[in-house]
Write a protein that holds these residues in place. Sequence first.
Motif, PDB file in Angstrom:
ATOM      1  N   CYS A   1       0.773  -1.223  -0.019  1.00 52.36           N
ATOM      2  CA  CYS A   1      -0.095   0.052  -0.069  1.00 52.36           C
ATOM      3  C   CYS A   1       0.805   1.460  -0.056  1.00 52.36           C
ATOM      4  O   CYS A   1       1.853   1.537   0.918  1.00 52.36           O
ATOM      5  CB  CYS A   1      -0.913  -0.021   1.179  1.00 52.36           C
TER       6      CYS A   1
ATOM      7  N   TYR B   1     -10.468  -0.007   4.742  1.00 57.61           N
ATOM      8  CA  TYR B   1      -9.609   0.715   3.805  1.00 57.61           C
ATOM      9  C   TYR B   1      -8.307   0.577   4.765  1.00 57.61           C
ATOM     10  O   TYR B   1      -8.167   0.249   5.917  1.00 57.61           O
ATOM     11  CB  TYR B   1      -9.935   2.028   3.689  1.00 57.61           C
TER      12      TYR B   1
ATOM     13  N   TYR C   1     -13.535   8.577   5.896  1.00 56.73           N
ATOM     14  CA  TYR C   1     -12.605   7.611   6.179  1.00 56.73           C
ATOM     15  C   TYR C   1     -11.942   7.733   7.678  1.00 56.73           C
ATOM     16  O   TYR C   1     -10.894   8.385   7.596  1.00 56.73           O
ATOM     17  CB  TYR C   1     -11.502   7.048   5.244  1.00 56.73           C
TER      18      TYR C   1
END
Length: 199
Positions: free
Chosen positions: A95, A141, A167
């Motif tokens: 990521c 996420y 988020y």
Amino acid sequence: EIIAHLLFRARRTETTFKINCSVSSQVRLIGGQLIMSLLLLVIVGVTIVIVPAAEANDLARGFGDHIDWKSMDDGLTLARESGKPAMMLIHKSWCSACKALKPHFQDPANEITKLSKHFVMINLSDDEEPKEEKYGPDGKYIPRILFLDSQGEVDVDLQNIEGNPNYVYFYSEATEVVASMKEALRKMPPQDFDPHAEL
């Protein structure tokens, strides 16, 4: 270079003994044996010092080798035993946002490091991510940071108030992480911790 020099001296001492079988050469042999013993002690000592340090940082994964990171099971157990809250970092090795967060944890003198001593720090990567829904209150996420009480319950109200409202457990800046760490310590102070004195 030091090891090579010591080996050279030890070999030279042994050669001197073979050429001169006198009392002085016997003393030199003892000196050579002493040097070899000290050399062996240095090598063993360096190994003993280096190996535990490497093992201690296996869980850091680039998020600050100086932080005392724990696995999920060990971290939750330690939180219960110590009465400390836990900070859980969930990320993936591939990521890019996770990689961008790493430098904010790498300075041993920064505020994240100082505050981390009041938490049980849990670092979860890739397939270590817990499957239970409570560890993804508003989605799965990454990266996301959750704060748990000493009994392992996620405090869903401890969110990144400076970040994206869609988020709320996503962090990208050190100041965001620090703000939530301080708020967690105010809400869930560990034993023998005075939030007014230390925050």
